[in-house]
Write a protein that holds these residues in place. Structure first.
Motif, short mmCIF file in Angstrom:
data_model
loop_
_atom_site.label_atom_id
_atom_site.label_comp_id
_atom_site.label_asym_id
_atom_site.label_seq_id
_atom_site.Cartn_x
_atom_site.Cartn_y
_atom_site.Cartn_z
N SER A 197 -12.44 3.23 -1.10
CA SER A 197 -12.67 4.42 -0.85
C SER A 197 -12.83 5.14 -2.72
O SER A 197 -13.50 6.07 -3.02
N GLU A 224 -11.68 10.26 4.10
CA GLU A 224 -11.71 9.44 5.69
C GLU A 224 -11.36 10.87 6.35
O GLU A 224 -11.74 10.24 8.23
N TYR A 234 -16.91 -1.55 3.89
CA TYR A 234 -15.32 -1.03 3.19
C TYR A 234 -15.20 -1.96 3.70
O TYR A 234 -14.89 -2.37 4.43
N TYR A 259 0.67 3.37 1.75
CA TYR A 259 0.75 3.94 3.03
C TYR A 259 3.01 3.49 4.00
O TYR A 259 2.67 3.80 5.10
N HIS A 303 -7.73 12.91 1.84
CA HIS A 303 -9.01 11.68 1.54
C HIS A 303 -10.03 11.78 2.56
O HIS A 303 -9.83 12.54 3.75
N HIS A 318 1.05 -1.33 0.16
CA HIS A 318 0.02 0.06 -0.21
C HIS A 318 0.87 1.35 -0.02
O HIS A 318 1.90 1.60 1.18
N ASN A 320 -12.12 -1.85 4.59
CA ASN A 320 -11.70 -1.66 5.77
C ASN A 320 -12.54 -2.50 7.08
O ASN A 320 -13.16 -1.68 8.33
N ASP A 379 -3.20 1.37 -4.06
CA ASP A 379 -4.19 2.12 -3.17
C ASP A 379 -5.55 1.02 -2.39
O ASP A 379 -4.85 -0.54 -3.65
N SER A 380 -6.16 0.55 -1.98
CA SER A 380 -7.38 -0.83 -1.72
C SER A 380 -7.55 -1.11 -2.59
O SER A 380 -7.41 -2.35 -2.95
N THR A 400 -6.56 7.33 -2.31
CA THR A 400 -5.46 7.74 -2.21
C THR A 400 -4.73 7.81 -3.19
O THR A 400 -4.01 8.74 -4.00
P1 13P Z 1 -7.46 3.70 0.29
O1 13P Z 1 -6.45 3.18 -0.41
O2 13P Z 1 -8.91 3.34 -0.37
O3 13P Z 1 -7.61 4.98 -0.29
O4 13P Z 1 -7.97 3.90 1.53
C1 13P Z 1 -6.94 4.33 2.71
C2 13P Z 1 -7.10 4.28 3.88
O5 13P Z 1 -6.44 4.21 5.28
C3 13P Z 1 -6.05 2.02 3.33
O6 13P Z 1 -6.21 1.50 5.04
#
Ligand code: 13P
Ligand code: SF4
Length: 324
Positions: free
Chosen positions: A143, A214, A126, A40, A212, A38, A128, A54-55, A229
């Motif tokens: 997202s 979130e 979601y 991040y 974002h 990812h 997540n 991204d996810s 993202t």
């Molecule tokens: P995206 O990867 O869909 O942007 O989501 C961000 C996130 O917080 C992933 O855990």
């Protein structure tokens, strides 16, 4: 740089960064492994990954590949989703304790009771979230595709959306749909506050605020662009603007800078009262843990077959309903 692989391990200690990278690359070929990461995660992880995304991009990559082994550098629900899609593949994670607190904020029994209070509602969840929550859902989303999916739900159907209340509220506003929201949030994105963000906008008058979904509405309402993202990244490439205040996890700035070397990226300031805008769990993926998990072929993600089949439907529906 040296590694912190504990003494007593069969893996040599004190491997240099270069040696670790070279061993990971050789192992990847030997194992026919695909490393997914990812945006991040740490730059050193993104550098050895086959696909960084991204996810949604990572779920798609997990669906369509010829690898025998998937090594998922992200958080637990991402690797679990990859396993649900690929029951016959070995799915590994550098650190099995890298969970997503947002996903963990939605206990199965409470969510089942929440759903039962609204019989007949379409349950959109979601990604997540745990496999158990996906099994209680009609459609999974990320997202990137949440708005597109919600727009496909007939107007006369109620919608339950969880677990992220900020993303849910944003999608409700965009689509004009009333949605019944589970009250979870991501501690990283929810930490951005209006005051510090507006101070940053005043300090950098030429910069565009990008955020974002979130993040809280008090932040989103000031953003020139709101998106996942991947969409934020794409926006920074195509926008004529030369500098951006980035309201999301700052790991994405590595790729933004790579794609637009001449542009300036300013991490959105932390709120002094709530200074938590880095995802600790994503950063638990280190190069030495990545190497170790490939050598030891563990921690392995295991999902029971009944649960896997129950969760698969909502993920499949998401992949079918996403824009291509
Ligand atoms: P995206 O990867 O869909 O942007 O989501 C961000 C996130 O917080 C992933 O855990
Ligand atoms: Fe979970 Fe937020 Fe970290 Fe993403 S950034 S993994 S939603 S805690």
């Amino acid at each position: 740089m040296t590694t912190n692989i504990p003494t007593g391990s069969t893996i040599p200690e004190n491997l240099s960064h270069e040696e670790l990278v070279s061993r990971i690359r050789s192992l990847k070929k030997e194992m026919n492994a695909l490393i997914l990461a990812h945006y991040y995660t740490l730059p050193e992880i993104q550098q050895v990954a086959d696909i960084v995304g991204d996810s949604l991009a990572l779920a798609r990559a997990a669906e369509k590949n010829d690898a025998d082994v998937i090594v998922f550098a992200g958080v637990y629900f991402m690797a679990e989703t990859a396993k649900i899609i690929n029951p016959s593949k070995l799915v590994l994670m550098p650190d099995e304790y890298a969970g997503c607190p947002l996903a963990d904020s939605c206990p199965t029994d409470d969510f089942r009771a929440f759903r039962e209070r609204h019989p007949g509602a379409v349950v959109i969840t979601y990604i997540n979230s745990s496999a158990e929550i996906k099994a209680l859902s009609d459609i999974t989303c990320t997202s990137s595709n949440a708005e597109h999916i919600v727009r496909q739900i007939p107007a006369d159907r109620q919608i339950i959306f969880g677990p992220d209340r900020n993303l849910g509220a944003y999608i409700a506003k965009q689509t004009g749909r009333e949605m019944i929201l589970w009250q979870g949030y991501c501690y990283v994105h929810d930490a951005f506050g209006e005051g510090p963000i507006l101070d940053a906008c005043r300090q950098h008058p030429g910069a565009e605020l990008i955020a974002h979904p979130e993040c809280r509405e008090e932040v989103l309402r000031h953003a020139a662009f709101v998106g996942s993202t991947q969409k934020m990244l794409d926006y920074t490439v195509t926008s004529p603007c030369r500098s951006f205040i980035v309201a999301t996890e700052p790991g994405i700035i590595y790729e933004m800078q790579k794609r637009s070397p001449g542009k300036t990226f300013i991490p959105a300031p932390k709120d002094p009262d709530n200074p938590r805008s880095v995802c600790k769990q994503m950063k638990q993926n280190t190069l030495d843990k990545l190497y170790r998990c490939m050598v030891e072929r563990k921690p392995e993600i295991v999902v029971g077959e009944d649960l896997r089949l129950a969760a698969l439907g909502s993920i499949r529906r998401m992949l079918e309903m996403s824009p291509s």
